[in-house]
Structure formats: C-alpha cells, structure tokens
Write an enzyme that holds these catalytic residues in place. Structure first.
Site, PDB file in Angstrom:
ATOM      1  N   ALA A  35      -4.759   0.651  -6.190  1.00  0.00           N
ATOM      2  CA  ALA A  35      -4.598   2.197  -6.436  1.00  0.00           C
ATOM      3  C   ALA A  35      -3.651   2.831  -5.313  1.00  0.00           C
ATOM      4  O   ALA A  35      -4.157   3.039  -4.253  1.00  0.00           O
ATOM      5  CB  ALA A  35      -5.460   2.794  -6.309  1.00  0.00           C
ATOM      6  N   HIS A  37      -1.521   3.652  -1.642  1.00  0.00           N
ATOM      7  CA  HIS A  37      -1.170   4.817  -0.999  1.00  0.00           C
ATOM      8  C   HIS A  37      -1.048   4.666   0.645  1.00  0.00           C
ATOM      9  O   HIS A  37      -0.140   3.450   0.542  1.00  0.00           O
ATOM     10  CB  HIS A  37      -2.312   5.802  -0.759  1.00  0.00           C
ATOM     11  CG  HIS A  37      -3.717   4.870  -0.598  1.00  0.00           C
ATOM     12  ND1 HIS A  37      -3.422   4.910   0.890  1.00  0.00           N
ATOM     13  CD2 HIS A  37      -4.694   4.914  -0.726  1.00  0.00           C
ATOM     14  CE1 HIS A  37      -4.972   3.884   1.397  1.00  0.00           C
ATOM     15  NE2 HIS A  37      -5.665   4.637   0.738  1.00  0.00           N
ATOM     16  N   HIS A  40      -1.841   1.755   1.972  1.00  0.00           N
ATOM     17  CA  HIS A  40      -1.880   0.497   1.832  1.00  0.00           C
ATOM     18  C   HIS A  40       0.197  -0.170   2.479  1.00  0.00           C
ATOM     19  O   HIS A  40       0.146  -1.066   2.001  1.00  0.00           O
ATOM     20  CB  HIS A  40      -1.994   0.086   0.733  1.00  0.00           C
ATOM     21  CG  HIS A  40      -3.392   0.487   0.038  1.00  0.00           C
ATOM     22  ND1 HIS A  40      -3.810   1.698  -0.686  1.00  0.00           N
ATOM     23  CD2 HIS A  40      -4.609  -0.231   0.269  1.00  0.00           C
ATOM     24  CE1 HIS A  40      -4.903   1.487  -0.549  1.00  0.00           C
ATOM     25  NE2 HIS A  40      -5.027   0.716  -0.431  1.00  0.00           N
TER      26      HIS A  40
END
Ligand code: PAF
Length: 286
Positions: A35, A37, A40
């Site tokens: 997941a 974003h 990261h």
C-alpha cells in the site's frame, strides 16, 4: 524504466543478492507492508542515492496484528505498488507468501525490552513489536542487506529495530528518515485511506497541536501543563486519544534531562488509528 524482478521465495531472493554481492555491489532493503505512498517512495529514493541495489519487501505481517486489528482489511495494492517501484527504479521486490515466512511448525519470537516497553504503542498493542522485530530479523537474515531504512513516523518501531539489530549483532546499518507529510501536515500512512472525508479534514489538527505543544515546550512552559492542553484540544476535536507523551528522543524514557526530546501521539477517529511524532527543541534556559 525496467520493472523490478519479483522474488517470492527466500532462495530466489538470495540468488539475486548473491549475484550482486559477487559483483561487489552494496545492497539496501526497504521493508514495507505494501500500500505504498510517497513516504515509502522517499525511503527507496534515499536508498537509491547511496546503494546500487535496492530491494523493497512487501509482506503484510500477520504476527504484528492483534486479533482485533485490521490484518484482513489492511490495504493490499500489489500491482499499483510494483508500478510505483518501477518508476522509482527499484531492482527487486521481495513478496513472500505467509507460508514462506512462517512455515508450519514456526515457533520462534524475539523477546524485547527497552524501547519496546516504553508505555507508548506497547500499551495499546502489547504483541505488536515482537511481531515486527521477528519479521524484520527474518528479512535481515534472508536478504542480508548492508543497510535498511525505516520512516520516523513509526518512531518507537525504529527504536526497537535499531536496538534489536545492535543486540543481535546483525550486520545491517539501520537508518531512519523524516516523516513525509501531506501539505496540511497529516503524516502519510497506508491507513489514511480508511479516513472518511470528514475525519480526513480533522486529521491535520493532530500535527498542528503537536507543533503548538513543541513551541510552548521550547519556550520553557511546563511539560505537564503543555501536554494536558494538547490532550484536551485533541479530545475536544473528536478524537479518542491513546497517548500524547513527551519522551527522551534517544531511548523513549522520561524527558527530564534528555538531550533530545520527542513528542509522540496516537489517536483514534472512527475506525482509524493515527500515530505521529515530532522533534521538540530543547527548552530555552531562563
Ligand atoms: O512499518 C512497517 O511497514 C512494518 O512494521 C514493517 C517494518 C515492514 C515490518 O512488517
């Protein structure tokens, strides 16, 4: 940009890393639960700037979720993650199955003290850090990176991992980098997708309140009075506050006499739990 190779097994991961090592290349690891974003991506860019080879692991680790937590509904966006990592120039995505990580008969868990028992996240998630430390130690021994990077948004997690890595003599340099925020101050998190529009609009007040507290502390106001005012503001805005605490930024102990101060919070709104923390300048002496 070439898409990264994808390794699903420890053997495949080690084959890639072995070839890079044979060529004398430094290897960096960015552990994630997917997941992805911009926070990261900032981690991967930081690693890309200093290591020719960057691995991103994607594994939603069941052992760091308590039975009442969001393991089954934690966002899983593998294809979109790989697209982002392609654009970021990552070499390898390591995405093992739960069976690869926790084969039948698995029984070992790392037992922690020190920053894992700071009465912060551990008060609300008592089994969480043992799960984190165990999976990170496994990732370190599987990938054998020279360096691994984590966001400071999970400040206690970073302290736990740094301590565990030193204590177990794991030959990995652990780096933490600054939290990436939305323009209104909300810390980026994979869990922000859970926020309703109304809750999303309220969420930046957490960072704003922490900043107000930090300014007051730096100006010399009494710690407890500042924290109480912050707690009241957050609760009045509609959050259920798990904690707002000022701690020694080095060891998460009591703040008196600390050389570095950190303000940490966790608050819930609707079904979403948000955590954040900021550096606090040391109080000016009168
Ligand atoms: O911060 C995370 O995403 C996870 O806790 C980590 C470090 C990848 C371990 O599962």
């Amino acid at each position: 940009m070439n898409a990264p190779a994808i390794a699903r097994t420890i053997a495949d991961l080690r084959a890639h890393v072995g070839a890079w090592r044979a060529a004398g290349e430094r290897v960096a690891l960015v552990p994630t639960m997917g997941a992805l974003h911009a926070g990261h991506i900032a981690l991967t860019q930081h690693m890309r700037a200093q290591s020719p080879r960057v691995i991103v692991s994607i594994f939603v680790n069941p052992t760091q979720f308590a039975p009442n937590e969001d393991f089954s509904k934690y966002p899983r966006t593998f294809e979109a993650d790989v697209e982002k990592l392609t654009a970021a120039g990552v070499d390898l995505v390591y995405a093992p199955s739960p069976e690869e990580m926790y084969p039948q008969g698995f029984t070992t868990t790392i037992s922690l003290a020190g920053p894992a028992h700071a009465d912060l996240e551990d008060r609300f998630r008592p089994t969480h850090f043992a799960g984190v430390a165990t999976i990170v130690a496994k990732l370190f021994t599987q990938a054998a990176p020279d360096v691994a990077i984590f966001g400071q948004k999970d400040y206690q997690q970073l302290a736990v991992i740094a301590r565990m890595t030193r204590d177990l003599d794991l030959p990995v340099e652990v780096i933490g980098i600054e939290t990436v925020r939305e323009s209104d101050g909300l810390a980026l998190s994979s869990r922000n997708v859970y926020l309703s529009a109304g809750h999303r609009a309220l969420a930046p007040m957490l960072h704003a309140t922490m900043q107000t507290c930090a300014l007051r502390i730096a100006a010399g106001d009494e710690f407890d009075a500042v924290l109480d005012a912050g707690r009241i503001a957050i609760t009045k805005a509609g959050f259920t506050l798990d904690y707002l605490e000022l701690r020694d930024g080095d060891n998460l102990g009591a703040p008196a006499g600390a050389k570095k101060l950190r303000l940490l919070l966790a608050a819930r709104i609707g079904a979403t739990r948000l955590i954040d923390n900021i550096d606090v300048p040391l109080p000016r002496r009168a």
